[in-house]
Enzyme design. Structure first.
Site, PDB file in Angstrom:
ATOM      1  N   ASP A  14       0.789  -1.243   0.000  1.00 52.58           N
ATOM      2  CA  ASP A  14       0.000   0.000   0.000  1.00 52.58           C
ATOM      3  C   ASP A  14       0.824   1.298   0.000  1.00 52.58           C
ATOM      4  OD1 ASP A  14      -1.906  -1.943   0.242  1.00 52.58           O
ATOM      5  OD2 ASP A  14      -2.803  -1.215   2.092  1.00 52.58           O
ATOM      6  N   HIS A  54     -10.688   0.755  -2.564  1.00 54.41           N
ATOM      7  CA  HIS A  54     -12.038   0.726  -2.000  1.00 54.41           C
ATOM      8  C   HIS A  54     -13.089   1.382  -2.897  1.00 54.41           C
ATOM      9  CE1 HIS A  54     -10.209  -0.537   1.697  1.00 54.41           C
ATOM     10  NE2 HIS A  54      -9.727   0.637   2.047  1.00 54.41           N
ATOM     11  N   HIS A  87     -10.486   7.059   1.747  1.00 48.88           N
ATOM     12  CA  HIS A  87      -9.106   6.922   1.253  1.00 48.88           C
ATOM     13  C   HIS A  87      -9.037   5.830   0.193  1.00 48.88           C
ATOM     14  CE1 HIS A  87      -9.453   3.719   4.241  1.00 48.88           C
ATOM     15  NE2 HIS A  87      -8.521   3.071   3.531  1.00 48.88           N
ATOM     16  N   LYS A 112      -6.890  -4.909  -2.983  1.00 47.88           N
ATOM     17  CA  LYS A 112      -7.629  -5.505  -1.863  1.00 47.88           C
ATOM     18  C   LYS A 112      -8.557  -4.488  -1.223  1.00 47.88           C
ATOM     19  CE  LYS A 112      -3.947  -4.423   1.346  1.00 47.88           C
ATOM     20  NZ  LYS A 112      -4.702  -3.357   2.024  1.00 47.88           N
ATOM     21  N   CYS A 157      -1.838  -2.677   7.660  1.00 48.49           N
ATOM     22  CA  CYS A 157      -1.741  -3.633   6.553  1.00 48.49           C
ATOM     23  C   CYS A 157      -0.435  -4.412   6.559  1.00 48.49           C
ATOM     24  CB  CYS A 157      -2.003  -2.924   5.229  1.00 48.49           C
ATOM     25  SG  CYS A 157      -3.738  -2.425   5.119  1.00 48.49           S
TER      26      CYS A 157
HETATM   27  C1  VGL Z   1      -4.527   0.757   5.766  1.00 47.57           C
HETATM   28  C2  VGL Z   1      -5.986   1.784   7.181  1.00 47.57           C
HETATM   29  C3  VGL Z   1      -7.013   1.629   6.274  1.00 47.57           C
HETATM   30  C4  VGL Z   1      -3.134   0.302   5.506  1.00 47.57           C
HETATM   31  C5  VGL Z   1      -5.535   0.590   4.850  1.00 47.57           C
HETATM   32  O1  VGL Z   1      -2.739   0.171   4.326  1.00 47.57           O
HETATM   33  O2  VGL Z   1      -2.396   0.070   6.490  1.00 47.57           O
HETATM   34  N1  VGL Z   1      -4.762   1.357   6.933  1.00 47.57           N
HETATM   35  N2  VGL Z   1      -6.767   1.029   5.110  1.00 47.57           N
HETATM   36 ZN    ZN Z   2      -8.233   1.032   3.568  1.00 46.62          ZN
END
Ligand code: VGL
Ligand code: ZN
Length: 212
Positions: A14, A54, A87, A112, A157
């Protein structure tokens, strides 16, 4: 640590605009990991990059819940869910990989958190702990034994990905300087690192990989 990286993969978790400074869910110093990741990617025979991806009506967005705030916790379908600012909306600029990240190294891009009703912190299983993303099959199919994990965020994550990896039987390594965390509340990153160590995950620095 093993003397070579032949059966290893690096999971780049991510590293997206929304998690970097200026993004919707910025992780402090999130951009500092980019040169580290760009450098170590050259050492690995396989790289998998993930994107949080998302739909706008995703359950993890506080904006989709009445009278709830960012960082509140709710229970949806029996699963505890932390609420976030909107986000990584699929297809948005915020969901793009951070611009300095060298995408030419990626063998596979895994998206994901695509289902409206279910979040996915781990790159292996969605947050119901049973829905597979297919990543374990991909890695096992390639004969991968060692899984190195870096990216954003250490306490979400990256953490859940590394914990699933070790549970799946991979030798698992958390690359500490290739990761940064949300750290809300304060101390959450420290606890995540402690829990990873206790689960048998090795904490390594990128400098240890340079000579491999
Ligand atoms: C993540 C919060 C919400 C991450 C993803 O990539 O750690 N954190 N969505
Ligand atoms: Zn997220």
């Amino acid at each position: 640590m093993s003397g070579n990286l032949r059966k290893a993969v690096l999971l780049v978790i991510d590293v997206q605009n929304d998690f970097c400074p200026g993004g919707k869910l910025e992780v402090k110093e999130g951009d500092k990991i980019i040169p580290v990741i760009n450098q170590i990617m050259g050492k690995f025979p396989r790289i998998v990059a993930t994107q949080d991806w998302h739909p706008q009506n995703h359950i993890s967005f506080a904006s989709n819940h009445k009278d709830k705030n960012v960082f509140d916790s709710v229970t949806v379908n029996g699963i505890e869910q932390t609420l976030w600012p909107d986000h990584c909306v699929k297809g948005s600029d915020g969901a793009d990989f951070y611009y300095l990240l060298d995408k030419r190294f990626f063998d596979l891009i895994l998206r994901k958190g695509t289902q409206p009703e279910l979040d996915s912190y781990s790159a292996f299983f969605e947050n119901d702990k049973t829905t597979s993303t297919g990543l374990a099959y991909f890695l096992k199919g390639l004969g991968i034994e060692d899984v190195y994990v870096g990216g954003l965020a250490t306490d979400f994550c990256v953490f859940y990905t590394a914990m699933d990896s070790v549970k799946l039987g991979f030798n698992t390594f958390f690359v500490v300087d290739a990761s940064r965390g949300v750290n809300v509340p304060e101390g959450r990153v420290e606890k995540a690192v402690r829990d990873m160590k206790n689960a048998g995950i090795s904490v390594v620095n990128s400098k240890e990989l340079i000579f491999m």
